[in-house]
Design a protein around this motif. Structure first.
Motif, PDB file in Angstrom:
ATOM      1  N   PRO A  27     -16.830   6.951  23.914  1.00 53.97           N
ATOM      2  CA  PRO A  27     -18.291   7.232  22.209  1.00 53.97           C
ATOM      3  C   PRO A  27     -18.975   8.637  21.935  1.00 53.97           C
ATOM      4  O   PRO A  27     -18.076   9.478  21.753  1.00 53.97           O
ATOM      5  CB  PRO A  27     -19.857   7.633  24.141  1.00 53.97           C
ATOM      6  CG  PRO A  27     -19.138   8.463  24.151  1.00 53.97           C
ATOM      7  CD  PRO A  27     -18.008   7.747  24.829  1.00 53.97           C
ATOM      8  N   PRO A  28     -19.572   8.367  20.971  1.00 52.55           N
ATOM      9  CA  PRO A  28     -19.747   9.363  19.214  1.00 52.55           C
ATOM     10  C   PRO A  28     -19.867  10.709  20.331  1.00 52.55           C
ATOM     11  O   PRO A  28     -21.251  10.640  21.204  1.00 52.55           O
ATOM     12  CB  PRO A  28     -20.983   8.607  18.419  1.00 52.55           C
ATOM     13  CG  PRO A  28     -20.659   7.445  18.492  1.00 52.55           C
ATOM     14  CD  PRO A  28     -20.461   6.531  20.037  1.00 52.55           C
ATOM     15  N   ARG A  29     -19.560  11.497  19.300  1.00 52.69           N
ATOM     16  CA  ARG A  29     -19.441  12.869  20.196  1.00 52.69           C
ATOM     17  C   ARG A  29     -21.250  12.966  20.070  1.00 52.69           C
ATOM     18  O   ARG A  29     -21.850  13.343  19.283  1.00 52.69           O
ATOM     19  CB  ARG A  29     -19.064  13.894  19.522  1.00 52.69           C
ATOM     20  CG  ARG A  29     -19.504  15.220  20.562  1.00 52.69           C
ATOM     21  CD  ARG A  29     -18.702  16.157  19.332  1.00 52.69           C
ATOM     22  NE  ARG A  29     -18.525  17.975  19.779  1.00 52.69           N
ATOM     23  CZ  ARG A  29     -17.621  19.027  19.642  1.00 52.69           C
ATOM     24  NH1 ARG A  29     -17.024  18.663  18.345  1.00 52.69           N
ATOM     25  NH2 ARG A  29     -17.887  19.992  19.403  1.00 52.69           N
ATOM     26  N   ARG A 151     -13.107  18.048  29.627  1.00 55.07           N
ATOM     27  CA  ARG A 151     -13.942  18.313  28.041  1.00 55.07           C
ATOM     28  C   ARG A 151     -14.070  16.113  28.018  1.00 55.07           C
ATOM     29  O   ARG A 151     -13.782  15.819  28.690  1.00 55.07           O
ATOM     30  CB  ARG A 151     -13.415  18.125  26.867  1.00 55.07           C
ATOM     31  CG  ARG A 151     -13.604  17.631  26.028  1.00 55.07           C
ATOM     32  CD  ARG A 151     -14.651  17.508  24.381  1.00 55.07           C
ATOM     33  NE  ARG A 151     -13.884  19.303  23.964  1.00 55.07           N
ATOM     34  CZ  ARG A 151     -14.236  20.635  23.610  1.00 55.07           C
ATOM     35  NH1 ARG A 151     -15.853  20.854  22.854  1.00 55.07           N
ATOM     36  NH2 ARG A 151     -13.198  21.523  22.702  1.00 55.07           N
ATOM     37  N   THR A 152     -15.594  16.426  28.623  1.00 57.81           N
ATOM     38  CA  THR A 152     -16.577  14.802  28.301  1.00 57.81           C
ATOM     39  C   THR A 152     -15.911  14.069  27.510  1.00 57.81           C
ATOM     40  O   THR A 152     -16.077  13.993  26.846  1.00 57.81           O
ATOM     41  CB  THR A 152     -17.497  14.917  29.165  1.00 57.81           C
ATOM     42  OG1 THR A 152     -18.200  15.529  27.609  1.00 57.81           O
ATOM     43  CG2 THR A 152     -18.023  16.592  30.043  1.00 57.81           C
ATOM     44  N   GLU A 153     -16.371  13.316  27.960  1.00 58.35           N
ATOM     45  CA  GLU A 153     -16.011  11.877  27.078  1.00 58.35           C
ATOM     46  C   GLU A 153     -16.872  11.779  25.857  1.00 58.35           C
ATOM     47  O   GLU A 153     -16.708  11.524  24.758  1.00 58.35           O
ATOM     48  CB  GLU A 153     -15.886  10.746  27.568  1.00 58.35           C
ATOM     49  CG  GLU A 153     -17.970  10.285  28.633  1.00 58.35           C
ATOM     50  CD  GLU A 153     -17.633  10.723  29.589  1.00 58.35           C
ATOM     51  OE1 GLU A 153     -18.710   9.656  29.826  1.00 58.35           O
ATOM     52  OE2 GLU A 153     -16.912  11.156  30.051  1.00 58.35           O
ATOM     53  N   PHE A 154     -17.819  13.077  26.089  1.00 56.24           N
ATOM     54  CA  PHE A 154     -19.699  12.969  25.068  1.00 56.24           C
ATOM     55  C   PHE A 154     -19.056  13.865  24.318  1.00 56.24           C
ATOM     56  O   PHE A 154     -19.449  14.455  22.941  1.00 56.24           O
ATOM     57  CB  PHE A 154     -20.491  12.922  25.906  1.00 56.24           C
ATOM     58  CG  PHE A 154     -20.995  12.047  26.382  1.00 56.24           C
ATOM     59  CD1 PHE A 154     -21.843  10.833  25.924  1.00 56.24           C
ATOM     60  CD2 PHE A 154     -21.198  12.462  27.893  1.00 56.24           C
ATOM     61  CE1 PHE A 154     -21.921   9.635  26.545  1.00 56.24           C
ATOM     62  CE2 PHE A 154     -21.243  11.072  28.848  1.00 56.24           C
ATOM     63  CZ  PHE A 154     -21.936   9.687  28.475  1.00 56.24           C
ATOM     64  N   LYS A 190     -21.875  27.591  33.936  1.00 53.94           N
ATOM     65  CA  LYS A 190     -22.654  26.908  31.989  1.00 53.94           C
ATOM     66  C   LYS A 190     -23.095  25.850  31.848  1.00 53.94           C
ATOM     67  O   LYS A 190     -23.485  25.180  32.960  1.00 53.94           O
ATOM     68  CB  LYS A 190     -21.247  27.885  31.331  1.00 53.94           C
ATOM     69  CG  LYS A 190     -20.403  26.759  30.697  1.00 53.94           C
ATOM     70  CD  LYS A 190     -20.504  26.766  29.806  1.00 53.94           C
ATOM     71  CE  LYS A 190     -19.363  25.200  29.544  1.00 53.94           C
ATOM     72  NZ  LYS A 190     -20.412  24.343  29.052  1.00 53.94           N
ATOM     73  N   CYS A 191     -23.549  25.953  31.037  1.00 53.86           N
ATOM     74  CA  CYS A 191     -24.945  24.064  30.598  1.00 53.86           C
ATOM     75  C   CYS A 191     -24.010  23.075  30.342  1.00 53.86           C
ATOM     76  O   CYS A 191     -22.271  23.389  30.458  1.00 53.86           O
ATOM     77  CB  CYS A 191     -25.137  24.433  29.266  1.00 53.86           C
ATOM     78  SG  CYS A 191     -25.861  22.748  28.112  1.00 53.86           S
ATOM     79  N   THR A 192     -24.204  22.259  30.848  1.00 54.00           N
ATOM     80  CA  THR A 192     -23.382  20.831  31.220  1.00 54.00           C
ATOM     81  C   THR A 192     -23.793  19.650  30.155  1.00 54.00           C
ATOM     82  O   THR A 192     -23.525  19.110  29.984  1.00 54.00           O
ATOM     83  CB  THR A 192     -23.399  20.322  32.801  1.00 54.00           C
ATOM     84  OG1 THR A 192     -24.642  19.841  33.082  1.00 54.00           O
ATOM     85  CG2 THR A 192     -23.030  21.401  33.879  1.00 54.00           C
ATOM     86  N   MET A 193     -25.043  20.407  29.298  1.00 54.77           N
ATOM     87  CA  MET A 193     -25.816  19.387  28.724  1.00 54.77           C
ATOM     88  C   MET A 193     -26.739  18.273  29.753  1.00 54.77           C
ATOM     89  O   MET A 193     -25.790  17.037  29.010  1.00 54.77           O
ATOM     90  CB  MET A 193     -25.045  18.584  27.245  1.00 54.77           C
ATOM     91  CG  MET A 193     -25.515  18.503  26.196  1.00 54.77           C
ATOM     92  SD  MET A 193     -25.273  17.645  24.912  1.00 54.77           S
ATOM     93  CE  MET A 193     -23.980  19.766  24.107  1.00 54.77           C
ATOM     94  N   CYS A 194     -26.487  18.482  30.678  1.00 51.46           N
ATOM     95  CA  CYS A 194     -26.968  17.130  31.886  1.00 51.46           C
ATOM     96  C   CYS A 194     -26.082  16.307  32.014  1.00 51.46           C
ATOM     97  O   CYS A 194     -26.422  15.234  31.240  1.00 51.46           O
ATOM     98  CB  CYS A 194     -28.463  17.073  31.678  1.00 51.46           C
ATOM     99  SG  CYS A 194     -29.608  18.349  31.263  1.00 51.46           S
ATOM    100  N   LEU A 198     -26.370  11.940  31.277  1.00 55.28           N
ATOM    101  CA  LEU A 198     -26.200  11.895  29.894  1.00 55.28           C
ATOM    102  C   LEU A 198     -25.289  10.465  30.460  1.00 55.28           C
ATOM    103  O   LEU A 198     -24.809   9.273  29.549  1.00 55.28           O
ATOM    104  CB  LEU A 198     -25.050  12.184  28.909  1.00 55.28           C
ATOM    105  CG  LEU A 198     -25.109  13.626  28.489  1.00 55.28           C
ATOM    106  CD1 LEU A 198     -24.249  14.492  27.949  1.00 55.28           C
ATOM    107  CD2 LEU A 198     -26.879  13.676  27.575  1.00 55.28           C
ATOM    108  N   GLY A 199     -25.069  10.493  31.877  1.00 55.09           N
ATOM    109  CA  GLY A 199     -24.038   9.162  32.310  1.00 55.09           C
ATOM    110  C   GLY A 199     -24.695   8.280  32.080  1.00 55.09           C
ATOM    111  O   GLY A 199     -24.323   6.900  32.569  1.00 55.09           O
ATOM    112  N   ALA A 200     -26.588   8.150  32.581  1.00 53.87           N
ATOM    113  CA  ALA A 200     -27.394   7.436  32.957  1.00 53.87           C
ATOM    114  C   ALA A 200     -27.697   7.218  31.616  1.00 53.87           C
ATOM    115  O   ALA A 200     -28.525   5.686  31.509  1.00 53.87           O
ATOM    116  CB  ALA A 200     -28.408   7.842  33.741  1.00 53.87           C
ATOM    117  N   GLY A 201     -27.260   7.020  30.576  1.00 49.99           N
ATOM    118  CA  GLY A 201     -27.946   7.085  28.877  1.00 49.99           C
ATOM    119  C   GLY A 201     -29.389   7.536  28.366  1.00 49.99           C
ATOM    120  O   GLY A 201     -30.218   7.212  28.148  1.00 49.99           O
ATOM    121  N   GLN A 202     -29.638   9.036  29.511  1.00 53.37           N
ATOM    122  CA  GLN A 202     -30.745   9.807  28.985  1.00 53.37           C
ATOM    123  C   GLN A 202     -29.960  11.034  28.584  1.00 53.37           C
ATOM    124  O   GLN A 202     -29.215  11.561  28.628  1.00 53.37           O
ATOM    125  CB  GLN A 202     -31.530  10.407  30.489  1.00 53.37           C
ATOM    126  CG  GLN A 202     -31.565   9.283  31.481  1.00 53.37           C
ATOM    127  CD  GLN A 202     -32.401   9.279  32.863  1.00 53.37           C
ATOM    128  OE1 GLN A 202     -31.681  10.222  33.248  1.00 53.37           O
ATOM    129  NE2 GLN A 202     -33.336   8.460  33.435  1.00 53.37           N
TER     130      GLN A 202
END
Length: 316
Positions: A27-29, A151-154, A190-194, A198-202
């Protein structure tokens, strides 16, 4: 084969870090844009981050130096709101800051200036919610020997605490001093950017909790456009000191996934003025090391070969 953008793997512009990490059809970064001009220092982001991620408390001691008692980012503080007190020179007129996406002043001046003396002197507060920058070229990820950082898909960078072996290589590698080892077990956090949200669309908990929309979350390209318009709005209102930090894709870390609108120099907020990914020169260093090793081997071989050749030529 995938084209490599930039001079080598460790630096340079990279338009698709998730794809470069092996995520197909990513998906888009996404990222954060933190507009410090409307931050009121409520620390709702700190509380929301701790609650959602079940982070331990940092201790209840008071620094005695500021209203900011969390002091900085750490293994148990993934969002940190800085309180920076600045004297306003006599005779200087502080313009009211405009609320985002409107031509109206933020209410009431975001609480950032207290009444001064009769000569016009006073105090203003610069408040900023700091967080991991989720760099395009993340040195912490590059140096991790176990794959704990990935690195995540986001396009974000996440630590898997169950894989971290506590080596600590990531701590000095970060140009922002964000990542830290927890004293109780030595693992890095450290921060995971939640990532779970993100995986749940939030959206991340901190952005969801921010009452003034100082923390904005969304597709990174969209945030950069929004930030440029915000700076233009402030400049038109006479707030010429407003500037963006970490948004350029060709900066020393390839652009930050979390960037800021600042109201003063980066150093005032405790940010490095020109951050550079600490693994940028690894390729050149290994190349030079290889050349040096080859030179040593060649020199050693010659030191044995030349006397033998000399003795042979003497016998003939």
């Amino acid at each position: 084969m995938r084209d490599i953008v930039g001079n080598h793997l460790f630096s340079g512009p990279e338009p698709d870090p998730a794809g470069d990490a092996g995520h197909e059809n990513a998906p888009p970064r996404v990222g954060f844009f933190t507009d410090t001009s409307v931050c009121i220092g409520c620390k709702a982001c700190e509380v929301a981050c701790k609650e959602w991620n079940a982070l331990p408390e940092d201790g209840l001691s008071l620094t005695g130096m500021s209203y900011d008692n969390t002091v900085g980012l750490g293994a148990s503080t993934w969002r940190h709101v800085a309180f920076i007190e600045q004297p306003v020179p006599a005779g200087r007129t502080e313009l009211p800051l405009l609320a985002p996406d409107s031509g109206k002043p933020a209410a009431p001046d975001s609480g950032k200036q207290e009444a001064g003396q009769d000569d016009g002197a006073g105090v203003r507060w610069l408040m900023s919610s700091d967080v991991c920058k989720h760099c395009t070229h993340a040195a912490c990820l590059d140096v991790c020997p176990t794959g704990s950082l990935f690195r995540t898909e986001f396009g974000t960078v996440v630590v898997q605490e169950d894989i971290c072996n506590g080596c600590g290589y990531c701590v000095p590698a970060c140009p922002y001093g964000v990542i830290e080892q927890r004293p109780t077990d030595g693992r890095a956090f450290k921060c995971t950017m939640c990532y779970d949200r993100l995986g749940a669309g939030q959206e991340p908990a901190c952005a969801k909790a921010c009452p003034t929309e100082s923390i904005q979350f969304g597709p990174l390209d969209e945030l950069r456009e929004r930030a440029a318009l915000r700076v233009e709005q402030l400049h038109d209102a006479g707030v010429t000191e407003a500037r963006l930090y970490g948004h350029e894709p060709d900066n020393g870390v390839g652009g930050d996934g979390a960037f800021f609108l600042l109201m003063d120099e980066p150093e005032v907020y405790g940010l490095p003025p020109d951050p550079v990914v600490t693994t940028r020169d690894l390729a050149a260093m290994w190349r030079h090391a290889g050349i040096a090793a080859l030179s040593l081997v060649t020199g050693a071989a010659l030191s044995f070969a030349l006397p033998a050749l000399t003795r042979r030529s003497g016998r003939t």
